[in-house]
Design a protein around this motif. Structure first.
Motif, PDB file in Angstrom:
ATOM      1  N   ARG A 124       2.809   4.853  11.234  1.00  0.00           N
ATOM      2  CA  ARG A 124       1.831   4.446  11.538  1.00  0.00           C
ATOM      3  C   ARG A 124       0.528   4.158  12.390  1.00  0.00           C
ATOM      4  NH1 ARG A 124       1.000  -0.944   8.489  1.00  0.00           N
ATOM      5  NH2 ARG A 124       3.213  -2.132   8.473  1.00  0.00           N
ATOM      6  N   ASP A 125      -0.556   4.277  11.742  1.00  0.00           N
ATOM      7  CA  ASP A 125      -1.916   4.977  12.201  1.00  0.00           C
ATOM      8  C   ASP A 125      -1.796   6.316  12.270  1.00  0.00           C
ATOM      9  OD1 ASP A 125      -3.143   2.173  12.612  1.00  0.00           O
ATOM     10  OD2 ASP A 125      -1.879   1.610  14.134  1.00  0.00           O
ATOM     11  N   LYS A 126      -1.063   6.683  11.360  1.00  0.00           N
ATOM     12  CA  LYS A 126      -1.332   8.546  11.333  1.00  0.00           C
ATOM     13  C   LYS A 126      -1.269   9.291  10.436  1.00  0.00           C
ATOM     14  CE  LYS A 126       0.367   8.792  16.618  1.00  0.00           C
ATOM     15  NZ  LYS A 126       1.367   9.404  17.223  1.00  0.00           N
ATOM     16  N   GLN A 127       0.128   9.081   9.675  1.00  0.00           N
ATOM     17  CA  GLN A 127      -0.358   9.782   8.355  1.00  0.00           C
ATOM     18  C   GLN A 127       1.229   9.565   7.264  1.00  0.00           C
ATOM     19  OE1 GLN A 127       2.455  13.381   8.090  1.00  0.00           O
ATOM     20  NE2 GLN A 127       0.708  14.047   8.003  1.00  0.00           N
ATOM     21  N   LEU A 128       0.779   8.573   5.813  1.00  0.00           N
ATOM     22  CA  LEU A 128       2.367   8.218   5.272  1.00  0.00           C
ATOM     23  C   LEU A 128       2.034   9.376   4.161  1.00  0.00           C
ATOM     24  CD1 LEU A 128       3.495   6.030   3.802  1.00  0.00           C
ATOM     25  CD2 LEU A 128       1.193   5.975   2.267  1.00  0.00           C
ATOM     26  N   VAL A 129       3.254  10.218   3.693  1.00  0.00           N
ATOM     27  CA  VAL A 129       3.729  11.408   2.482  1.00  0.00           C
ATOM     28  C   VAL A 129       4.143  10.643   1.633  1.00  0.00           C
ATOM     29  CG1 VAL A 129       4.741  13.316   2.235  1.00  0.00           C
ATOM     30  CG2 VAL A 129       3.898  12.791   4.622  1.00  0.00           C
ATOM     31  N   LEU A 130       3.843  10.298   0.568  1.00  0.00           N
ATOM     32  CA  LEU A 130       4.204  10.649  -0.553  1.00  0.00           C
ATOM     33  C   LEU A 130       4.823  11.405  -1.263  1.00  0.00           C
ATOM     34  CD1 LEU A 130       2.285   8.215  -2.068  1.00  0.00           C
ATOM     35  CD2 LEU A 130       3.498   7.373  -0.308  1.00  0.00           C
ATOM     36  N   VAL A 131       6.401  11.585  -2.072  1.00  0.00           N
ATOM     37  CA  VAL A 131       6.790  12.377  -2.546  1.00  0.00           C
ATOM     38  C   VAL A 131       7.018  11.869  -4.318  1.00  0.00           C
ATOM     39  CG1 VAL A 131       7.547  13.350  -0.700  1.00  0.00           C
ATOM     40  CG2 VAL A 131       9.247  12.093  -1.600  1.00  0.00           C
ATOM     41  N   ARG A 132       7.886  13.056  -5.324  1.00  0.00           N
ATOM     42  CA  ARG A 132       8.177  12.480  -6.805  1.00  0.00           C
ATOM     43  C   ARG A 132       9.167  10.906  -6.289  1.00  0.00           C
ATOM     44  NH1 ARG A 132       4.751  14.482 -10.487  1.00  0.00           N
ATOM     45  NH2 ARG A 132       3.279  16.064 -10.267  1.00  0.00           N
ATOM     46  N   ASN A 133       8.946  10.297  -7.259  1.00  0.00           N
ATOM     47  CA  ASN A 133      10.097   9.061  -7.867  1.00  0.00           C
ATOM     48  C   ASN A 133      10.992  10.015  -9.165  1.00  0.00           C
ATOM     49  OD1 ASN A 133      12.390   7.271  -8.801  1.00  0.00           O
ATOM     50  ND2 ASN A 133      10.251   5.955  -8.203  1.00  0.00           N
ATOM     51  N   PRO A 134      11.888  10.482  -9.089  1.00  0.00           N
ATOM     52  CA  PRO A 134      13.146  11.039  -9.678  1.00  0.00           C
ATOM     53  C   PRO A 134      13.028  10.420 -10.659  1.00  0.00           C
ATOM     54  CG  PRO A 134      14.060  11.015  -7.937  1.00  0.00           C
ATOM     55  CD  PRO A 134      13.075  10.770  -7.931  1.00  0.00           C
ATOM     56  N   HIS A 135      13.247   8.990 -10.687  1.00  0.00           N
ATOM     57  CA  HIS A 135      13.702   8.098 -11.283  1.00  0.00           C
ATOM     58  C   HIS A 135      12.395   7.429 -12.925  1.00  0.00           C
ATOM     59  CE1 HIS A 135      17.938   8.450 -10.093  1.00  0.00           C
ATOM     60  NE2 HIS A 135      17.223   8.872  -9.040  1.00  0.00           N
ATOM     61  N   TRP A 136      11.284   7.568 -12.247  1.00  0.00           N
ATOM     62  CA  TRP A 136      10.447   6.699 -12.550  1.00  0.00           C
ATOM     63  C   TRP A 136       9.995   7.437 -14.137  1.00  0.00           C
ATOM     64  CZ3 TRP A 136       5.369  10.336 -13.551  1.00  0.00           C
ATOM     65  CH2 TRP A 136       4.064   9.782 -14.182  1.00  0.00           C
ATOM     66  N   ASP A 137       9.850   7.186 -14.921  1.00  0.00           N
ATOM     67  CA  ASP A 137       9.988   7.704 -16.348  1.00  0.00           C
ATOM     68  C   ASP A 137       8.903   7.490 -16.772  1.00  0.00           C
ATOM     69  OD1 ASP A 137      10.366   8.708 -18.849  1.00  0.00           O
ATOM     70  OD2 ASP A 137      11.923   7.061 -19.698  1.00  0.00           O
ATOM     71  N   PRO A 138       7.788   8.840 -17.079  1.00  0.00           N
ATOM     72  CA  PRO A 138       5.867   8.676 -17.982  1.00  0.00           C
ATOM     73  C   PRO A 138       6.529   8.282 -19.017  1.00  0.00           C
ATOM     74  CG  PRO A 138       7.390  10.966 -17.273  1.00  0.00           C
ATOM     75  CD  PRO A 138       8.506  10.229 -16.891  1.00  0.00           C
ATOM     76  N   GLY A 139       7.769   7.954 -19.903  1.00  0.00           N
ATOM     77  CA  GLY A 139       7.658   7.740 -21.297  1.00  0.00           C
ATOM     78  C   GLY A 139       7.579   6.021 -21.453  1.00  0.00           C
ATOM     79  N   THR A 140       7.781   5.383 -20.303  1.00  0.00           N
ATOM     80  CA  THR A 140       7.750   4.020 -19.979  1.00  0.00           C
ATOM     81  C   THR A 140       6.209   3.496 -19.497  1.00  0.00           C
ATOM     82  OG1 THR A 140       8.417   3.951 -18.003  1.00  0.00           O
ATOM     83  CG2 THR A 140      10.122   3.979 -19.936  1.00  0.00           C
ATOM     84  N   ASP A 141       5.412   4.729 -19.162  1.00  0.00           N
ATOM     85  CA  ASP A 141       4.710   4.718 -18.853  1.00  0.00           C
ATOM     86  C   ASP A 141       3.171   5.186 -18.480  1.00  0.00           C
ATOM     87  OD1 ASP A 141       2.075   4.114 -16.469  1.00  0.00           O
ATOM     88  OD2 ASP A 141       3.207   4.916 -14.741  1.00  0.00           O
ATOM     89  N   PRO A 142       2.557   5.083 -19.560  1.00  0.00           N
ATOM     90  CA  PRO A 142       0.974   5.399 -20.110  1.00  0.00           C
ATOM     91  C   PRO A 142       0.146   5.585 -19.823  1.00  0.00           C
ATOM     92  CG  PRO A 142       0.980   3.350 -21.236  1.00  0.00           C
ATOM     93  CD  PRO A 142       2.528   3.763 -20.022  1.00  0.00           C
TER      94      PRO A 142
END
Length: 582
Positions: free
Chosen positions: A240-258
């Motif tokens: 909090r108030d310092k840093q947020l780090v996001l990494v890939r979600n391996p279960h996200w399917d780009p085929g469902t997300d145009p």
């Protein structure tokens, strides 16, 4: 499905957006003062991104909320719904007016209305998964809608409370209570039963309320620290108030997300920086900062450093925010329960001084109405006819009529970054004898502070942006007194309760002719302004500087001109590195 209802709605909204865009286009042709709009509005900059690398976001603040039940600040909504979690429907990731068009997200389509648009049914796509590989279900969407009613999760969008049948006394799922007007006949079907027709309901399902949250992940207010991902990224760390780090979600399917392209491998948000420091780092664009973008708008004092250098100006986005900044007065107690004193503020306010404090005419316009120009077909009316610099003598006359010939003292609350605007308010009202003390609050705590209706100050400076191009998303949220909350109050920061206004809102909401409703909202705008719960000040652009290695960046018209994180990335991912430091 009633195609006539949907077609008429789409046509009216498209016409509204097109007229708004035409107004901006005319301004660009006429402006030879170095307006940043001549460069980077309505298009993406930096070319096509390549997959990989680290995108850095430089910020002077933490998020207000990431919990989708509480997330109703436009920048936070943009970031979270493009990267962390998905909604039933979303906006297309396109620059310009195309960004106002809807696209299915978790749902297979934009919903099917029945029962005269009182019932809406959505069917989820097959194969949707969370970050742990478990399936996303219709019951999870229902659960987040229900938890958005919880008293311990205040501050989020309240479309569900306004429109769902039987929601008046609902207090969330904590005691096992369910909202019967949200039905899930199977794991992929969700049905919403509304208390009144709502042809625009698909636009409401863009909001984070309609994000899935599995009951097993419920942590109450602590869910803010670690939302469970249904989007292309998941939280690796959040300090909090310092840093947020996001990494890939391996279960996200780009085929469902145009919509989402998820170009970067990592997204690092570095918080707690000084706003001017962010500007200077992005102007220099050295090292990791070449792969960085700014969270907040360019500071007014930094504008000359950008507009005078062609290479830097080419990296400046400046979409209109379509948000009206205003001085909102607490009408529920003295002194501003007296309309004469509220009108005195309207007349004393020097909107040109506020515009200068916000960056000048290159980065905004003086506001002459409540709703932004696109909701008036491209140009705000000048309902009150007050000079942009104010009318001090008229303000003094109103003070005398109210028995305050020597003026009075009051206090205004603003985020720390808007102190210059608060000083412009202080100086302009001071000319009439209204003595204003300034209280500044960290931006991440600002909305929680002013949402505490018992303990907040008489004045606040804030703005409102339509959730989609309709007056129904603007005036009711600012001026319908039936939805004021003691804690977590949003929108109606003037605490305005006016029976006539609320009756007119209900009449307009019941209109089936969208063009007739648009005209009625426009008329109501002037009627509310005459009752002076607030003093509109400025329509700002959203000036955002990006680094030299950024590609695919544009300000999204439906997210207040904020960068669209769905399709941003890097020109050369190999030249990026983890953003950090102060």
């Amino acid at each position: 499905m009633d195609p006539r209802t949907r077609t008429a709605l789409a046509a009216a909204l498209a016409a509204t957006l097109a007229l708004g865009a035409a107004g901006c286009s005319d301004d660009r042709k006429a402006d030879d003062r170095g307006n940043p709009a001549t460069a980077n509005t309505g298009r993406a900059i930096g070319g096509t991104p390549h997959k990989g690398g680290t995108l850095t976001v430089l910020s002077n603040q933490d998020f207000t909320h990431l919990d989708p039940a509480r997330n109703w600040v436009i920048g936070d909504m943009d970031f979270a719904t493009r990267l962390l979690y998905r909604t039933l429907v979303t906006y297309k990731s396109e620059p310009g007016t195309a960004g106002g068009e809807l696209a299915p997200d978790l749902a297979e389509d934009l919903g099917t209305p029945s029962n005269g648009a009182r019932t809406w049914t959505f069917r989820l796509k097959a194969g949707l998964k969370y970050e742990d590989g478990s399936p996303i279900t219709a019951q999870d969407v229902k659960y987040n809608v229900e938890r958005s009613f919880s008293p311990d999760l205040p501050g989020g969008p309240d479309y569900a409370a306004r429109y769902l049948a039987g929601a008046e006394d609902y207090r969330g799922p904590a005691e096992g209570r369910q909202l019967d007007s949200v039905k899930t006949p199977d794991e992929r079907t969700i049905v919403f039963e509304l208390r009144k027709p709502f042809a625009e309901f698909p636009y409401a399902t863009v909001l984070p309320t309609f994000t899935p949250v599995p009951k097993s992940q419920e942590k109450g207010p602590q869910y803010d620290n670690r939302p469970f991902s249904s989007g292309p990224y998941k939280i690796e760390t959040y300090d909090r108030d310092k840093q947020l780090v996001l990494v890939r979600n391996p279960h996200w399917d780009p085929g469902t997300d145009p919509v989402r392209k998820a170009y970067p491998d990592r997204v690092v948000v570095t918080m707690g920086l000084r706003a001017n420091q962010i500007d200077d780092r992005l102007i220099a664009s050295a090292g990791a900062d070449a792969s960085a973008v700014s969270w907040g708008k360019l500071r007014p004092e930094s504008t000359p450093k950008v507009l005078t250098k062609a290479e830097v100006k080419a990296r400046l986005l400046a979409e209109s925010s379509n948000c009206t900044g205003m001085v909102q007065m607490h009408t529920g107690r003295p002194p501003f329960d007296d309309i004469r004193l509220r009108r005195a503020v309207q007349y004393a306010l020097d909107r040109e001084a506020l515009l200068t404090a916000a960056g000048g005419p290159a980065l905004g316009d003086v506001a002459t109405a409540l709703m932004p120009a696109p909701l008036f077909g491209g140009k705000q009316p000048d309902t009150l006819g007050i000079a942009a610099t104010g009318d001090v003598e008229k303000a003094k006359q109103l003070l005398r009529e109210a028995g305050k010939p020597d003026g009075f003292a009051t206090t205004i609350t603003v985020p720390t970054g808007d102190k210059g605007i608060a000083e412009a308010v202080q100086q302009s009202l001071g000319r009439a004898g209204i003595k204003v003390t300034i209280e500044t609050v960290d931006p991440s705590a600002f909305y929680d502070t002013i949402g505490d209706t018992k303990n907040r100050t008489d004045l606040v400076y804030t703005g409102w942006c339509p959730d989609y191009p309709s007056g129904s998303t603007f005036l009711p949220f600012l001026f319908d007194g039936r939805y004021i909350k003691e804690k977590g109050n949003s929108g109606n920061h003037s605490l305005f309760r006016d029976a006539t206004t609320m009756e007119l809102m209900d009449q307009i909401a019941a209109m089936t002719d969208v063009r007739q409703a648009n005209a009625a909202w426009q008329e109501l705008d002037g009627q509310i302004l005459a009752k002076a719960p607030t003093a509109p000040a400025v329509i700002e652009r959203m000036p955002l500087l990006v680094g030299t290695n950024i590609a695919g960046a544009f300000g999204h018209t439906s997210f207040g001109g904020q960068i669209d994180y769905a399709t941003i990335g890097l020109k050369d991912p190999a030249n990026s590195s983890s953003g950090s430091g102060s």
